[in-house]
Structure formats: C-alpha cells, structure tokens
Design an enzyme around this catalytic site. Structure first.
Site, PDB file in Angstrom:
ATOM      1  N   GLY A 155       0.999  -1.050   0.015  1.00  0.00           N
ATOM      2  CA  GLY A 155      -0.069   0.003   0.049  1.00  0.00           C
ATOM      3  C   GLY A 155       0.774   1.071  -0.131  1.00  0.00           C
ATOM      4  N   PRO A 156       0.239   2.431  -0.105  1.00  0.00           N
ATOM      5  CA  PRO A 156       0.987   3.847  -0.373  1.00  0.00           C
ATOM      6  C   PRO A 156       1.470   3.992   1.326  1.00  0.00           C
ATOM      7  CG  PRO A 156      -1.239   4.025  -0.743  1.00  0.00           C
ATOM      8  CD  PRO A 156      -1.239   2.527  -0.298  1.00  0.00           C
ATOM      9  N   GLU A 212      -8.864  32.518  -8.099  1.00  0.00           N
ATOM     10  CA  GLU A 212      -9.465  31.686  -7.232  1.00  0.00           C
ATOM     11  C   GLU A 212     -10.844  31.566  -7.473  1.00  0.00           C
ATOM     12  OE1 GLU A 212      -7.730  29.439  -5.895  1.00  0.00           O
ATOM     13  OE2 GLU A 212      -5.907  30.437  -6.277  1.00  0.00           O
ATOM     14  N   ASP A 256      -2.318  24.286 -12.034  1.00  0.00           N
ATOM     15  CA  ASP A 256      -3.459  23.751 -12.665  1.00  0.00           C
ATOM     16  C   ASP A 256      -3.260  23.248 -13.904  1.00  0.00           C
ATOM     17  OD1 ASP A 256      -4.469  25.295 -10.365  1.00  0.00           O
ATOM     18  OD2 ASP A 256      -4.879  27.162 -11.717  1.00  0.00           O
TER      19      ASP A 256
HETATM   20  P1  ADP Z   1       3.495   2.660   6.610  1.00  0.00           P
HETATM   21  O1  ADP Z   1       4.276   1.621   7.487  1.00  0.00           O
HETATM   22  O2  ADP Z   1       2.305   2.002   5.997  1.00  0.00           O
HETATM   23  O3  ADP Z   1       4.313   3.681   5.935  1.00  0.00           O
HETATM   24  P2  ADP Z   1       2.961   3.212   9.278  1.00  0.00           P
HETATM   25  O4  ADP Z   1       2.301   2.146   9.923  1.00  0.00           O
HETATM   26  O5  ADP Z   1       4.430   3.618   9.821  1.00  0.00           O
HETATM   27  O6  ADP Z   1       2.742   3.432   7.933  1.00  0.00           O
HETATM   28  O7  ADP Z   1       2.355   4.599   9.964  1.00  0.00           O
HETATM   29  C1  ADP Z   1       2.699   5.815  10.359  1.00  0.00           C
HETATM   30  C2  ADP Z   1       1.987   6.516  11.452  1.00  0.00           C
HETATM   31  O8  ADP Z   1       0.757   6.900  10.765  1.00  0.00           O
HETATM   32  C3  ADP Z   1       1.487   5.680  12.416  1.00  0.00           C
HETATM   33  O9  ADP Z   1       2.273   5.737  13.486  1.00  0.00           O
HETATM   34  C4  ADP Z   1       0.208   6.309  12.959  1.00  0.00           C
HETATM   35  O10 ADP Z   1       0.375   7.166  13.579  1.00  0.00           O
HETATM   36  C5  ADP Z   1      -0.439   6.769  11.646  1.00  0.00           C
HETATM   37  N1  ADP Z   1      -1.484   5.854  11.003  1.00  0.00           N
HETATM   38  C6  ADP Z   1      -1.419   5.274   9.859  1.00  0.00           C
HETATM   39  N2  ADP Z   1      -2.207   4.528   9.445  1.00  0.00           N
HETATM   40  C7  ADP Z   1      -3.301   4.716  10.735  1.00  0.00           C
HETATM   41  C8  ADP Z   1      -4.445   3.878  10.835  1.00  0.00           C
HETATM   42  N3  ADP Z   1      -4.944   3.230   9.974  1.00  0.00           N
HETATM   43  N4  ADP Z   1      -5.111   4.037  12.297  1.00  0.00           N
HETATM   44  C9  ADP Z   1      -4.326   4.987  13.081  1.00  0.00           C
HETATM   45  N5  ADP Z   1      -3.034   5.591  12.942  1.00  0.00           N
HETATM   46  C10 ADP Z   1      -2.624   5.460  11.637  1.00  0.00           C
END
Ligand code: ADP
Length: 606
Positions: A208-209, A430, A506
């Site tokens: 995922g992203p 705008e 844009d």
């Molecule tokens: P990834 O590994 O997908 O890049 P992380 O798990 O490291 O992302 O997420 C980074 C931060 O973003 C987490 O520490 C949390 O604070 C927040 N976060 C991301 N997704 C969620 C979610 N689904 N629910 C709650 N917090 C989230």
C-alpha cells in the site's frame, strides 16, 4: 509495546569499564598500596630502635641506598636512608638483629602478572558472559558467538506487553484487519489448523501507499497474538561486505525459530527483494541476501509458528521468486482510507487530545480527502500544537481546519509579499475556479477560498470537498474537473486580458487528467478501449509509461490539447455569462482574504 534492543552496547561498555578499573587498579592503587605497606622513618628512629633492641630483621640494600628492617615482633616493615656508618653492622649484631634479604617478599613477575591482570580479566569476562546470556534470554534473542557482532541481525525485538498496539488502534483498515486476524487466531491455536491439515502462509506481504499503517498492522498482529515481534528494515540487511546480509538473514531466522511462535516483520522489503536482473556487475550483496532469504523461507516447515510479515509500497518491483506460493504468497492490500476510514482514524488519533464540543470529525474527514493515516495523525497533532500556540487547552474545529491547510499547503506566510495588483489577480483566479465548479452541477461544492500565501508557494487556493466517497468518475465529471482547473486562468484572461504564471499547477493537473482519460480510461473515440499507457508505480505517485508507436503518441498529444482547449473554452463561457458575479465575489475575496463556501454560495445565489 516495549522495544528491547539487543544488549550488545551495554556489554561493550561493560568491558570498557572493566578495563578502566583494571588499569586504575594496577597502575595507581597497587603501587600506592605497596608504598603504604613499608613505613618510611628517619635514621634516628632506626638508631633508637637499635638501642632499644627492637629490630628484628634487617636488609641493607646497597644499590638503592636503603635499609629495610622490621621490629622485633616482625609486625611492621620500615625503611630508612643509608648513612655512612661503619659500625652499623656490629651494633645491629649486638642488638640481636637478623640479617635477611627477603623482608619484602619478591613474587615472581609472572605470578604478579597472572594475579593482577589475567585472573581479574578472566573473572570479569565470566561475569560479562553470564550477564549477556541473561539479558539475551530476557530480550528473546539467542546468544551468539559471532566476532564483534558482525553478521548479527540487529533486529529490534518487541516483547509482549500490556500496552502493545492492538487492532483497535489501527482504524479504518477493516479488510486488512480481517485478513490478519486469521494469523492471530492461528498463533493462538495452531493445533486447530494442524488437525485439519491446513497450513498458514509462511509470508504475508502488506502492500500500500506510504503512511497507511502497514507497520502498525504488523505490530498489532503481534500485540493481539501476544508473541515476540522481530522487526527489521530491508535496508538494514545490506552491508558493505558481500555475505554480511546473508549472515544477518540466517541469524534472524535462527533467533526466530528459537522464539517460535513469533512474528518477523521486514519493512521496505523491496530494498532486498528487488528483481534480480542478471546484469553483469549487479549488486552481489543484495542478491546474496535475497537468495539467503529465499532459502530460509523454504527451509522451515510452514507450521512451526514463525510468521513473516513484510511491507512494501512497490510490489511490482519484487522478485517473482519471493512472491511465489510457499513464500510471500498472501498479499494484503492496505489502501488509503475512505471517508469513513478517515473519520475513524481522526477519532482514534484524537483520543488523547482534549477537544472542544464544536469539533466535527466527519467534516474534517471530508476536507482531507486523499490523506493517508500518517497525514491524518499529523493533522491532529498540528491542531493540538496550534491550540498550545494560542494558549488554549483544547482543540477547536478551526484548529483542525487550519492544520489540514498546513499539511496540504504549508504555513501561512506572515508578511504578505503580494502587491495590490497581484492580490487582485489571485482573487480573480481563485473565484474563477470556484465559480466554474459551482456552475457545473456535478462539481463538488466549494468549502473555502483563500488568497493568503502559503509557505509551499501557493498564493491562494480553493478547497473543494467531496460529499461522499467517490469510487467511480464519469467522463462528464472528469471533463468538469478539467474545466474547473482551467477556470482560474480563464478568469484572468477575461478580466485582465493577460496570463500569469500562477496557473502552472492547474495546467499540470489538467494535462495529467486529460492524458489519463485518453490513454487509460478509454474515453477517446479514436482509440476506443485500447490502453496506451501502463501505470508503473501504483502506490508512489502513479507514474505511467507510454506503450505505443510514435504516430499514436502524436495523435494522443493532439487529442489531449483538444480536450483541454474545449474545457478551457467552456470555463471561459461560464465566466463570461456570470461576469457580474465574478467581479462581486472577487472584490469580496480581495477584501476578506478568506471566505467560506457558505459565504460564497450566499453571494452567488442572491
Ligand atoms: P506505513 O508502514 O504504512 O508507511 P505506519 O504504519 O508507519 O505506515 O504509519 C505511520 C503512522 O501513521 C503511525 O504511527 C500512525 O500514527 C499513523 N497511522 C497510519 N495509519 C493509521 C491507521 N489506520 N490508524 C491509526 N493511525 C494510523
């Protein structure tokens, strides 16, 4: 969850401390203590002791010009300087002293060395080894005897703890959580699966992203199943020396097998798992590391309780050998959150934040369309920081709204650098966007328009808000979107009869959208449903590469220009028809600098 790093550092500092103590002991304390044993006295004291017949043994040490002697009882040792006294020997004899040469016992240098250096070092090493073993056991890692820790896995180990991350901390990602809860169930009750002959996938790939909570999900699996969690980033395996990474992989798996059931998490696995392309002079170290990983994954039986989770945002770049059945055969997508997901994430992240009653998370979630979990967490934190800056002890709706803008467009520039004329142009620009959006029935309503410059370089912007989730977009909606994007420039042309550089973003967006419509969405009559472009980097910006002949490319370019031109014309027509409203709204924005969607609609509809 508590993170316990491998205790190599404390052990090294332990040995340094031991060496320091030994040096201090041998070079400062020992000579000092030796000095203290022999009391130095004056010659007259020696004389009077002879007179009192209180001298036991005497050693006359010519080369050092010293006389060392004991008292009669032999309890204390004294020393004094030598004086030219020819009768001394006779007097001593008369006083009953015994002549000796071993008053201060000379131990052999080998024994001294053994006693003062080797023995203490051996004892301290023994204690050190014992402590290391104890700490390792506590941390969940196995003691290993590799030289200086090279080739060790360095994996961070998270032990079970009551405050570990749970599924409830990860909001929104319901499908991913459902998928992973099977793993949790398996780790709780492996027998159930074994009985029926089912085996768990050895590896699970979270794709995922960035910032969607992949790492969090992996930790939550460990938290829910209450097992040790080994975490390591793909790049940490790759070392300067060929073979080191492979050795780290071996070590990691060895530790994991000892601690089973457990979870091994490899973040950014694309760092080692990239396709091996067989080019000469390729990255030997990376390839060896990958080979070792493949071998290790084949090497253990699927039901031994070690589950490997890995995260990546470039799944298409992974080596097919890594994703084949029997290795990372399950793929769990962790996508950007939808409207409901965003609202839930905001609520979860704001749990510890003091909130005003006015806060409406669903409105914030609608405004932050396309934001990832990490960005939403950032928005909540920025809002709390803003509240502190303004000396409040609670967060309001406007804090959250402002922080969305901070995350999207940067901070407000305090000293406006716009001239009066520029400000007017930006206001028209705008309002041009907003008016074109509002007049096309299918466009999303305008939330806010502002001409306060931001640190990102934006001189102003129109924030549009989607009412609900949008999974599909029709051709008409896409065309309207392009028209809205061209609306800013159209307004400038209509009013000032000139163009400015303010529309570059844009133009970029409109072109990208128009190109996708023609090359990927099959919205061009000539090309029908033929794909001219393929997306190569789905989760990281979505770059596309053209796959067609040069003539077709020229035709695509022609059609893109045509499409954008048509929409630009449409926007210009809308504005020309509503010139009065355009002037009125632009003037209002020019004065107020920031207006809300409601104010905008009110003026538009009178
Ligand atoms: P990834 O590994 O997908 O890049 P992380 O798990 O490291 O992302 O997420 C980074 C931060 O973003 C987490 O520490 C949390 O604070 C927040 N976060 C991301 N997704 C969620 C979610 N689904 N629910 C709650 N917090 C989230």
């Amino acid at each position: 969850m508590n993170e316990v790093k491998k205790p190599r550092k404390p052990i090294i500092s332990y040995y340094v401390a031991v060496m320091a103590v030994l040096l201090l002991f041998n070079f400062l304390l020992m000579p000092w203590a030796a000095e203290r044993q022999v009391k130095e006295v004056g010659y007259e004291t020696f004389m009077s002791m002879i007179d009192e017949k209180d001298v036991g043994q005497v050693e006359i040490d010519q080369p050092d010009n010293e006389i060392v002697f004991t008292d009669k009882a032999g309890e204390s040792i004294y020393k004094t300087g030598m004086v030219n006294d020819p009768e001394l020997t006779q007097r001593l004899y008369d006083a009953g002293a015994k002549f000796s040469s071993l008053i201060v016992e000379q131990t052999s240098p080998v024994i001294t060395f053994l006693l003062s250096w080797i023995l203490p070092i051996a004892i301290f090493i023994g204690i050190g080894q014992y402590m290391q073993k104890k700490l390792m056991n506590r941390a969940g890692g196995g003691a290993d005897s590799m030289i200086f820790g090279m080739g060790k896995s360095n994996a961070k180990i998270y032990v079970k703890s009551s405050e570990g991350i749970r599924f409830s901390d990860v909001a929104g990602e319901d499908e991913a959580k459902e998928n992973l809860s099977e793993i949790v169930d398996y780790l709780h009750n492996p027998g159930k699966y074994r009985e029926i002959g089912a085996s768990m996938p050895k590896g699970i790939l979270l794709v995922g992203p960035p910032g969607t909570g992949k790492t969090m999900l992996a930790k939550a699996v460990a938290g829910e199943s209450n097992v040790p969690f080994f975490s390591m980033s793909g790049s940490e395996f790759v070392e300067m020396f060929v073979g080191m990474g492979a050795s780290k992989v071996r070590d990691l798996f060895k530790q994991a097998k000892e601690k089973a059931p457990c979870i091994v998490f490899i973040d950014e696995i694309d760092a080692i798992g990239q396709k091996r392309d067989g080019r000469a002079g390729g990255n030997d170290e990376r390839e060896q590391t990958l080979n070792q990983l493949l071998t290790e994954m084949d090497g253990f039986e699927s039901n031994n309780g070690v589950i490997i989770l890995a995260a990546t945002n470039r799944p298409e770049s992974l080596d097919p050998a890594l994703t084949r059945p029997g290795r990372f055969d399950r793929r769990v997508p962790v996508e950007l959150p939808d409207l409901k997901g965003r609202e839930e994430i905001l609520k979860v992240r704001a749990k510890k934040v003091k909130l005003d009653e006015s806060v409406d998370f669903s409105a914030i979630a609608r405004m932050a369309s396309g934001a990832s979990g990490a960005e939403l967490a950032n928005i909540v934190n920025e809002a709390a920081l803003r509240a502190v800056r303004e000396n409040r002890n609670y967060v309001t709706q406007s804090d959250l709204e402002e922080s969305i803008e901070v995350v999207i467009a940067g901070y407000q520039k305090k000293n406006s650098i716009l001239t009066d004329q520029e400000k007017k142009v930006v206001a028209y620009h705008e309002i041009g966007h907003a008016l074109v959006a509002a007049k096309q029935s299918n466009s999303a309503p305008v939330q806010k328009i502002t001409i306060v410059p931001r640190t990102s370089g934006a001189l102003g912007y129109t924030m549009q808000v989607e009412e609900g989730n949008h999974y599909l977009m029709s051709q008409e909606e896409l065309e309207n979107k392009i028209a809205t994007l061209t609306g800013g420039r159209a307004a400038e042309e209509l009013v000032f009869h000139s163009s400015s550089t303010g529309a570059s973003n844009d133009i970029e967006q409109a072109t990208k959208l128009a190109r996708s419509m023609i090359t990927r969405y099959g919205m061009s009559k000539e090309f029908d449903m033929v794909a001219m472009e393929t997306v190569t980097n789905q989760y990281l910006g979505g770059d596309a590469s053209l796959s067609c002949s040069a003539e077709t490319q020229a035709e695509i370019d022609r059609q893109v220009v045509d499409l954008v031109k048509r929409q630009h014309k449409k926007a210009a027509d809308i504005l020309a028809r509503n010139k009065e409203k355009l002037d009125e709204l632009a003037q209002y924005l020019y004065e107020k600098e920031t207006i809300t969607g409601d104010e905008f609609m009110k003026i538009l509809n009178v």
